[in-house]
Design a protein around this motif. Sequence first.
Motif, PDB file in Angstrom:
ATOM      1  N   TYR A 247       0.309   4.604 -11.689  1.00 45.26           N
ATOM      2  CA  TYR A 247       1.420   3.681 -11.787  1.00 45.26           C
ATOM      3  C   TYR A 247       1.665   2.660 -10.497  1.00 45.26           C
ATOM      4  O   TYR A 247       1.801   1.515 -10.874  1.00 45.26           O
ATOM      5  CB  TYR A 247       2.640   4.600 -11.809  1.00 45.26           C
ATOM      6  CG  TYR A 247       3.057   5.123 -13.155  1.00 45.26           C
ATOM      7  CD1 TYR A 247       3.146   4.230 -14.371  1.00 45.26           C
ATOM      8  CD2 TYR A 247       3.425   6.522 -13.211  1.00 45.26           C
ATOM      9  CE1 TYR A 247       3.312   4.870 -15.563  1.00 45.26           C
ATOM     10  CE2 TYR A 247       3.312   7.015 -14.588  1.00 45.26           C
ATOM     11  CZ  TYR A 247       3.520   5.970 -15.903  1.00 45.26           C
ATOM     12  OH  TYR A 247       3.802   6.569 -16.960  1.00 45.26           O
ATOM     13  N   ALA A 248       1.111   3.003  -9.415  1.00 43.26           N
ATOM     14  CA  ALA A 248       1.156   2.178  -8.364  1.00 43.26           C
ATOM     15  C   ALA A 248       0.025   1.021  -8.640  1.00 43.26           C
ATOM     16  O   ALA A 248       0.444   0.046  -8.510  1.00 43.26           O
ATOM     17  CB  ALA A 248       0.811   3.014  -7.010  1.00 43.26           C
ATOM     18  N   ARG A 249      -0.806   1.617  -8.930  1.00 44.09           N
ATOM     19  CA  ARG A 249      -2.112   0.689  -9.285  1.00 44.09           C
ATOM     20  C   ARG A 249      -1.850  -0.372 -10.375  1.00 44.09           C
ATOM     21  O   ARG A 249      -2.090  -1.401 -10.411  1.00 44.09           O
ATOM     22  CB  ARG A 249      -3.405   1.382  -9.481  1.00 44.09           C
ATOM     23  CG  ARG A 249      -3.897   2.130  -8.421  1.00 44.09           C
ATOM     24  CD  ARG A 249      -4.518   1.418  -7.273  1.00 44.09           C
ATOM     25  NE  ARG A 249      -5.683   0.787  -7.983  1.00 44.09           N
ATOM     26  CZ  ARG A 249      -6.219  -0.694  -7.094  1.00 44.09           C
ATOM     27  NH1 ARG A 249      -5.567  -1.296  -6.331  1.00 44.09           N
ATOM     28  NH2 ARG A 249      -6.865  -1.244  -7.884  1.00 44.09           N
ATOM     29  N   MET A 250      -1.193   0.415 -11.405  1.00 45.44           N
ATOM     30  CA  MET A 250      -0.808  -0.613 -12.638  1.00 45.44           C
ATOM     31  C   MET A 250       0.316  -1.578 -12.439  1.00 45.44           C
ATOM     32  O   MET A 250       0.274  -2.569 -13.169  1.00 45.44           O
ATOM     33  CB  MET A 250      -0.354   0.387 -13.685  1.00 45.44           C
ATOM     34  CG  MET A 250      -1.089   1.390 -14.462  1.00 45.44           C
ATOM     35  SD  MET A 250      -0.624   2.957 -15.256  1.00 45.44           S
ATOM     36  CE  MET A 250       0.366   1.886 -16.551  1.00 45.44           C
ATOM     37  N   ASN A 251       0.944  -1.198 -11.069  1.00 44.23           N
ATOM     38  CA  ASN A 251       1.922  -2.272 -10.771  1.00 44.23           C
ATOM     39  C   ASN A 251       1.509  -3.166  -9.544  1.00 44.23           C
ATOM     40  O   ASN A 251       2.371  -3.794  -8.684  1.00 44.23           O
ATOM     41  CB  ASN A 251       3.323  -1.491 -10.485  1.00 44.23           C
ATOM     42  CG  ASN A 251       3.726  -1.173 -11.842  1.00 44.23           C
ATOM     43  OD1 ASN A 251       4.486  -1.979 -12.202  1.00 44.23           O
ATOM     44  ND2 ASN A 251       3.973   0.114 -12.215  1.00 44.23           N
TER      45      ASN A 251
ATOM     46  N   ARG B  32      -1.930  -1.023  -3.773  1.00 45.64           N
ATOM     47  CA  ARG B  32      -3.007  -0.251  -3.268  1.00 45.64           C
ATOM     48  C   ARG B  32      -2.349   1.133  -3.169  1.00 45.64           C
ATOM     49  O   ARG B  32      -1.401   1.349  -2.885  1.00 45.64           O
ATOM     50  CB  ARG B  32      -3.498  -0.661  -1.988  1.00 45.64           C
ATOM     51  CG  ARG B  32      -4.132  -2.174  -2.111  1.00 45.64           C
ATOM     52  CD  ARG B  32      -4.999  -2.451  -0.897  1.00 45.64           C
ATOM     53  NE  ARG B  32      -5.789  -1.676  -0.252  1.00 45.64           N
ATOM     54  CZ  ARG B  32      -5.670  -1.087   1.217  1.00 45.64           C
ATOM     55  NH1 ARG B  32      -4.921  -1.903   1.989  1.00 45.64           N
ATOM     56  NH2 ARG B  32      -6.263  -0.284   1.725  1.00 45.64           N
ATOM     57  N   ALA B  33      -3.295   2.159  -3.379  1.00 45.27           N
ATOM     58  CA  ALA B  33      -2.973   3.666  -3.419  1.00 45.27           C
ATOM     59  C   ALA B  33      -3.913   4.401  -2.909  1.00 45.27           C
ATOM     60  O   ALA B  33      -4.913   4.249  -3.175  1.00 45.27           O
ATOM     61  CB  ALA B  33      -2.449   4.079  -4.765  1.00 45.27           C
ATOM     62  N   THR B  34      -3.369   5.140  -2.011  1.00 40.79           N
ATOM     63  CA  THR B  34      -4.453   6.380  -1.181  1.00 40.79           C
ATOM     64  C   THR B  34      -3.822   7.821  -1.444  1.00 40.79           C
ATOM     65  O   THR B  34      -2.604   7.722  -1.131  1.00 40.79           O
ATOM     66  CB  THR B  34      -4.867   5.994   0.214  1.00 40.79           C
ATOM     67  OG1 THR B  34      -5.187   4.718   0.274  1.00 40.79           O
ATOM     68  CG2 THR B  34      -5.695   6.985   0.693  1.00 40.79           C
ATOM     69  N   ILE B  35      -4.457   8.633  -1.933  1.00 34.44           N
ATOM     70  CA  ILE B  35      -4.188   9.787  -2.372  1.00 34.44           C
ATOM     71  C   ILE B  35      -4.761  10.928  -1.448  1.00 34.44           C
ATOM     72  O   ILE B  35      -5.989  10.874  -1.244  1.00 34.44           O
ATOM     73  CB  ILE B  35      -4.157  10.045  -3.750  1.00 34.44           C
ATOM     74  CG1 ILE B  35      -3.608   9.322  -4.727  1.00 34.44           C
ATOM     75  CG2 ILE B  35      -3.744  11.637  -4.137  1.00 34.44           C
ATOM     76  CD1 ILE B  35      -3.812   9.415  -6.229  1.00 34.44           C
TER      77      ILE B  35
ATOM     78  N   HIS C  52       0.902  -1.179  -0.021  1.00 31.17           N
ATOM     79  CA  HIS C  52      -0.034   0.044   0.220  1.00 31.17           C
ATOM     80  C   HIS C  52       0.784   1.291  -0.155  1.00 31.17           C
ATOM     81  O   HIS C  52       1.881   1.444   0.614  1.00 31.17           O
ATOM     82  CB  HIS C  52      -0.960  -0.091   1.245  1.00 31.17           C
ATOM     83  CG  HIS C  52      -1.757   1.193   1.087  1.00 31.17           C
ATOM     84  ND1 HIS C  52      -2.957   1.364   2.162  1.00 31.17           N
ATOM     85  CD2 HIS C  52      -2.400   2.027   0.342  1.00 31.17           C
ATOM     86  CE1 HIS C  52      -3.616   1.948   1.877  1.00 31.17           C
ATOM     87  NE2 HIS C  52      -3.313   2.710   0.561  1.00 31.17           N
ATOM     88  N   ILE C  53       0.587   2.154  -0.995  1.00 33.27           N
ATOM     89  CA  ILE C  53       1.360   3.397  -0.968  1.00 33.27           C
ATOM     90  C   ILE C  53       0.565   4.568  -0.563  1.00 33.27           C
ATOM     91  O   ILE C  53      -0.736   4.588  -1.114  1.00 33.27           O
ATOM     92  CB  ILE C  53       1.968   3.470  -2.538  1.00 33.27           C
ATOM     93  CG1 ILE C  53       2.899   2.542  -2.699  1.00 33.27           C
ATOM     94  CG2 ILE C  53       2.487   5.086  -2.444  1.00 33.27           C
ATOM     95  CD1 ILE C  53       3.326   2.554  -4.295  1.00 33.27           C
TER      96      ILE C  53
END
Length: 121
Positions: free
Chosen positions: A20-24, A27-30, A4-5
């Motif tokens: 890019y996080a999701r493509m790789n 999980r990403a939270t902005i 998770h980023i």
Amino acid sequence: MDKHILIIGAGIAGLAAGCYARMNGYRATIFELHDLPGGLCTAWERKGYVFDGCIHYLFGSGEGQPFHAMWQELGAVQNRPMINHDEYQRITDGEHTLGSIWSAGIRASTLTWKWWTRPRR
């Protein structure tokens, strides 16, 4: 364990990082302080004028230009025509063109020199 980023800021860089996080496989939270995403790549109105803060992000985005591959990867330019104008920006005092920023560099008119060297009060 799930990777998770956390990303601070929903400007172009933060949104791209999230994509890019999701493509790789992450999980990403902005997190964004403003109520709209986009950072400088948004427009705002002041005293009847609309300011578009995004144009500099599109410079160099046409096919064969440095940012085109990134926009392709992110899915932002598919089926969207890019128009390449010779003049990128014009600097004016409201009456005269003081200079222009061209795709190939900066050209200043003779009025620019006169305007910058005029007596100041």
